[in-house]
Design a protein around this motif. Sequence first.
Motif, PDB file in Angstrom:
ATOM      1  N   VAL A  91      29.075  40.495  33.675  1.00 57.00           N
ATOM      2  CA  VAL A  91      29.767  40.909  34.898  1.00 57.00           C
ATOM      3  C   VAL A  91      31.224  40.469  34.853  1.00 57.00           C
ATOM      4  O   VAL A  91      32.124  41.236  35.208  1.00 57.00           O
ATOM      5  N   GLU A  92      31.461  39.256  34.397  1.00 61.36           N
ATOM      6  CA  GLU A  92      32.830  38.751  34.312  1.00 61.36           C
ATOM      7  C   GLU A  92      33.670  39.606  33.366  1.00 61.36           C
ATOM      8  O   GLU A  92      34.811  39.972  33.688  1.00 61.36           O
ATOM      9  N   GLU A 131      33.090  42.753  32.479  1.00 61.09           N
ATOM     10  CA  GLU A 131      33.262  44.081  33.091  1.00 61.09           C
ATOM     11  C   GLU A 131      34.345  44.061  34.169  1.00 61.09           C
ATOM     12  O   GLU A 131      35.173  44.969  34.240  1.00 61.09           O
ATOM     13  N   CYS A 132      34.328  43.043  35.000  1.00 58.45           N
ATOM     14  CA  CYS A 132      35.347  42.932  36.055  1.00 58.45           C
ATOM     15  C   CYS A 132      36.733  42.760  35.446  1.00 58.45           C
ATOM     16  O   CYS A 132      37.701  43.394  35.897  1.00 58.45           O
ATOM     17  N   PHE A 152      33.512  39.634  43.424  1.00 63.93           N
ATOM     18  CA  PHE A 152      32.336  39.653  42.550  1.00 63.93           C
ATOM     19  C   PHE A 152      32.461  38.615  41.431  1.00 63.93           C
ATOM     20  O   PHE A 152      31.471  37.989  41.057  1.00 63.93           O
ATOM     21  N   MET A 153      33.654  38.433  40.905  1.00 68.61           N
ATOM     22  CA  MET A 153      33.827  37.427  39.851  1.00 68.61           C
ATOM     23  C   MET A 153      33.504  36.034  40.386  1.00 68.61           C
ATOM     24  O   MET A 153      32.888  35.224  39.692  1.00 68.61           O
ATOM     25  N   LEU A 186      36.499  43.343  43.140  1.00 67.24           N
ATOM     26  CA  LEU A 186      36.354  42.755  41.800  1.00 67.24           C
ATOM     27  C   LEU A 186      36.537  41.246  41.818  1.00 67.24           C
ATOM     28  O   LEU A 186      35.760  40.512  41.196  1.00 67.24           O
ATOM     29  N   SER A 187      37.557  40.771  42.510  1.00 71.94           N
ATOM     30  CA  SER A 187      37.792  39.321  42.532  1.00 71.94           C
ATOM     31  C   SER A 187      36.649  38.605  43.248  1.00 71.94           C
ATOM     32  O   SER A 187      36.214  37.529  42.816  1.00 71.94           O
ATOM     33  N   ASP A 196      39.661  47.704  45.973  1.00 75.04           N
ATOM     34  CA  ASP A 196      38.927  47.524  44.720  1.00 75.04           C
ATOM     35  C   ASP A 196      39.237  46.181  44.081  1.00 75.04           C
ATOM     36  O   ASP A 196      38.354  45.539  43.510  1.00 75.04           O
ATOM     37  N   LEU A 253      37.939  46.044  34.102  1.00 73.70           N
ATOM     38  CA  LEU A 253      38.379  46.933  35.182  1.00 73.70           C
ATOM     39  C   LEU A 253      39.737  46.505  35.732  1.00 73.70           C
ATOM     40  O   LEU A 253      40.583  47.353  36.039  1.00 73.70           O
ATOM     41  N   LEU A 254      39.934  45.192  35.842  1.00 75.60           N
ATOM     42  CA  LEU A 254      41.216  44.692  36.332  1.00 75.60           C
ATOM     43  C   LEU A 254      42.370  45.074  35.411  1.00 75.60           C
ATOM     44  O   LEU A 254      43.445  45.459  35.864  1.00 75.60           O
TER      45      LEU A 254
END
Length: 194
Positions: A41-42, A44-45, A65-66, A62-63, A58, A48-49
Motif C-alpha cells: 500500500v505504501e 502504491e500510494c 491511507f499511508m 493518499l496521505s 486525492d 500515485l503521489l
Amino acid sequence: MGALVENSFRLSHQALFARNLSAAEELPLLDKQIDQFYRHVEIECAALLTLEAPVAKDLRLLSAFMQLVRDLERIGDYAEDLGEIAIKLFPYPPHQCIPQIEIMSHHAQAMLAASLMALADLDAQAGLAVKQLDDVVDDSYENLYHTLATERDIQGVLEPWLLLALVIRHLERMADHATNVGQRVAYIVTGQRS
C-alpha cells in the motif's frame, strides 16, 4: 490488511487469556503478511503521489491511507509482541488482574473493529466515535498499572508483573492506533483534522 490485523489481535487475545500457545505461534506468519500489505500500500500510494500529481482531495486520501496503514501495521506488531509475552507468561499461574486485562483487550478489539467499519463505510462520525471508546481503555490502563505498581509482598520472580505491565501498555497503544485509524477516516471524508 484490516482483517489480518483483526485476526492477529484475536490470536494474541487467545494466547494471553486462553493460554493457547498455538495461537501465539501463528502470529509471526500473520505479521509478515500484514507487513507485506503495508509495504504494498505504501509503495502504491507513493507511486500515485509521484506519477499522477493528485489534486487536493486525492492527495488528502493518499496521505491519510499511508498513515492509516502504518497504524494498522503497528497494531499487528503489538499483537505479535503479545503472543511472545503469552509464551513467557505461560509457566506462571494467572495473576488476579487477568480478568480486568481481558476486558481491556476486548474493548481495544472493539475499537479496532469500529475503526475498520468506519473505514469500510467511509463514515466520519463513526470514525470520530472511536475516540470516545478510548477513554475506557485509558482508564483500564491507569487502574491496572496502579494495581501492578502498588502490589506488595511479591513472592518469587518479578517477571510476570513486568510482562503484565507490558501487556497493558501494548493494549493501550493498540487502542490509540485504532483511534488514529478512526480519526484518519474522518479526515478522509471531511478534510478536517480533529
